[in-house]
Design a protein around this motif. Structure first.
Motif, short mmCIF file in Angstrom:
data_model
loop_
_atom_site.label_atom_id
_atom_site.label_comp_id
_atom_site.label_asym_id
_atom_site.label_seq_id
_atom_site.Cartn_x
_atom_site.Cartn_y
_atom_site.Cartn_z
N ASN A 47 73.95 28.06 23.99
CA ASN A 47 73.65 28.42 22.61
C ASN A 47 72.30 27.85 22.18
OD1 ASN A 47 74.25 29.53 19.98
ND2 ASN A 47 74.67 27.43 19.32
N PHE A 48 72.02 26.60 22.53
CA PHE A 48 70.74 26.00 22.19
C PHE A 48 69.58 26.81 22.77
CE2 PHE A 48 67.61 22.88 21.24
CZ PHE A 48 66.77 22.82 22.35
N TYR A 49 69.64 27.13 24.06
CA TYR A 49 68.54 27.88 24.68
C TYR A 49 68.48 29.32 24.19
CZ TYR A 49 67.10 24.01 27.54
OH TYR A 49 66.61 22.80 27.95
N THR A 50 69.61 29.90 23.82
CA THR A 50 69.59 31.23 23.22
C THR A 50 68.79 31.20 21.93
OG1 THR A 50 71.74 31.80 24.19
CG2 THR A 50 71.05 33.07 22.25
N GLN A 51 69.01 30.16 21.15
CA GLN A 51 68.29 30.02 19.89
C GLN A 51 66.83 29.63 20.10
OE1 GLN A 51 70.40 27.74 16.87
NE2 GLN A 51 72.33 28.27 17.87
N LEU A 52 66.60 28.66 20.98
CA LEU A 52 65.25 28.19 21.22
C LEU A 52 64.36 29.31 21.77
CD1 LEU A 52 63.26 25.76 21.39
CD2 LEU A 52 64.01 25.51 23.76
N LEU A 53 64.88 30.06 22.72
CA LEU A 53 64.09 31.11 23.38
C LEU A 53 64.17 32.45 22.65
CD1 LEU A 53 65.08 30.20 27.03
CD2 LEU A 53 63.01 29.53 25.78
N GLU A 54 65.04 32.51 21.63
CA GLU A 54 65.24 33.72 20.84
C GLU A 54 65.57 34.93 21.71
OE1 GLU A 54 61.62 33.85 18.49
OE2 GLU A 54 62.54 32.55 16.97
N GLN A 55 66.49 34.71 22.63
CA GLN A 55 66.97 35.80 23.49
C GLN A 55 68.34 35.43 24.04
OE1 GLN A 55 65.57 35.79 27.82
NE2 GLN A 55 63.72 35.11 26.75
N GLU A 56 69.10 36.45 24.35
CA GLU A 56 70.39 36.26 25.00
C GLU A 56 70.14 36.04 26.50
OE1 GLU A 56 72.40 36.32 21.63
OE2 GLU A 56 73.47 36.17 23.54
N PRO A 57 71.05 35.37 27.18
CA PRO A 57 70.89 35.22 28.63
C PRO A 57 70.84 36.60 29.31
CG PRO A 57 72.66 33.82 27.82
CD PRO A 57 72.25 34.71 26.68
N LYS A 58 69.98 36.72 30.31
CA LYS A 58 69.89 37.97 31.08
C LYS A 58 71.13 38.15 31.95
CE LYS A 58 65.75 38.91 29.62
NZ LYS A 58 65.67 39.59 28.38
N ASN A 59 71.66 37.05 32.45
CA ASN A 59 72.90 37.03 33.22
C ASN A 59 73.80 35.99 32.57
OD1 ASN A 59 72.04 38.82 35.34
ND2 ASN A 59 70.81 37.14 36.14
N LEU A 60 75.06 36.33 32.36
CA LEU A 60 75.98 35.37 31.77
C LEU A 60 77.37 35.54 32.36
CD1 LEU A 60 76.52 33.11 29.68
CD2 LEU A 60 77.09 34.92 28.05
N ILE A 61 77.86 34.46 32.93
CA ILE A 61 79.25 34.36 33.35
C ILE A 61 79.83 33.26 32.47
CG2 ILE A 61 80.86 33.85 35.23
CD1 ILE A 61 78.54 34.66 37.17
N PRO A 62 80.66 33.60 31.47
CA PRO A 62 81.13 32.62 30.50
C PRO A 62 81.68 31.35 31.15
CG PRO A 62 81.82 34.80 29.83
CD PRO A 62 81.24 34.93 31.23
N ASN A 63 81.22 30.22 30.63
CA ASN A 63 81.62 28.88 31.05
C ASN A 63 81.29 28.57 32.52
OD1 ASN A 63 82.57 26.40 30.11
ND2 ASN A 63 84.56 26.75 31.02
N VAL A 64 80.40 29.37 33.13
CA VAL A 64 80.02 29.15 34.53
C VAL A 64 78.51 29.15 34.69
CG1 VAL A 64 80.14 30.04 36.90
CG2 VAL A 64 82.15 30.16 35.42
N TYR A 65 77.84 30.22 34.23
CA TYR A 65 76.41 30.36 34.48
C TYR A 65 75.76 31.26 33.46
CZ TYR A 65 72.03 31.16 36.98
OH TYR A 65 70.71 31.22 37.33
N GLY A 66 74.61 30.82 32.95
CA GLY A 66 73.78 31.64 32.07
C GLY A 66 72.35 31.55 32.54
N GLU A 67 71.64 32.66 32.51
CA GLU A 67 70.26 32.66 33.01
C GLU A 67 69.35 33.37 32.03
OE1 GLU A 67 69.33 33.36 37.33
OE2 GLU A 67 68.41 35.16 36.46
N PHE A 68 68.27 32.68 31.69
CA PHE A 68 67.23 33.22 30.82
C PHE A 68 66.01 33.47 31.68
CE2 PHE A 68 69.31 32.20 26.85
CZ PHE A 68 70.14 31.16 27.20
N GLN A 69 65.24 34.50 31.32
CA GLN A 69 63.98 34.73 32.03
C GLN A 69 62.86 34.85 31.02
OE1 GLN A 69 64.00 37.52 35.20
NE2 GLN A 69 61.88 37.10 35.70
N ILE A 70 61.84 34.03 31.25
CA ILE A 70 60.63 34.04 30.42
C ILE A 70 59.48 34.28 31.36
CG2 ILE A 70 59.20 32.73 28.81
CD1 ILE A 70 62.62 31.46 29.49
N ALA A 71 58.86 35.44 31.27
CA ALA A 71 57.79 35.85 32.20
C ALA A 71 58.30 35.65 33.62
CB ALA A 71 56.50 35.11 31.91
N SER A 72 57.63 34.83 34.41
CA SER A 72 58.06 34.66 35.80
C SER A 72 58.96 33.44 36.00
CB SER A 72 56.84 34.54 36.72
OG SER A 72 56.08 33.40 36.37
#
Length: 124
Positions: free
Chosen positions: A20-45
């Protein structure tokens, strides 16, 4: 040795709060999300992954003795990567495990920084 990408990951037992913090900080939803296991954000490269460690590995990530950060190296062939690390004098201390994104193994650099080498089953 060919590396496809480098992913900076953060291990946390407070998964929802950190995602939730990184969703707000980066102003984007995770590109990949497995609830309570893994979330991935992508910013440029840069990819920033947040994962919940498996219960048997949790203590390694919550103690102050070791960093919760890992350098994750995605490889085309995990066996070749393990052979390469072994050749360099840093054989992984454990066995290959199955994770949500494919096969992986933990290793450590000369300073003891955690590396996670993984062979993805997810198409990018």
């Amino acid at each position: 040795m060919q590396y496809n990408s480098i992913i900076v990951t953060i291990a946390t037992i407070n998964f929802d709060n950190i995602v939730n913090f990184y969703t707000q900080l980066l102003e984007q939803e995770p590109k990949n999300l497995i609830p309570n296991v893994y979330g991935e954000f992508q910013i440029a490269s840069l990819k920033l992954g947040i994962f919940r460690p498996k219960p048997e590995n949790e203590a390694e990530f919550v103690t102050n003795a070791k960093s919760p950060l890992s350098l994750c190296l995605e490889v085309n062939n995990l066996e070749i990567a393990i052979s390469h690390l072994t050749f360099l004098g840093y054989p992984p201390p454990g066995k290959i495990s199955i994770a949500s994104h494919g096969q992986e193994i933990y290793a450590y650099d000369p300073d003891g920084n955690r590396l996670i080498l993984h062979q993805s089953t997810i198409t990018h």
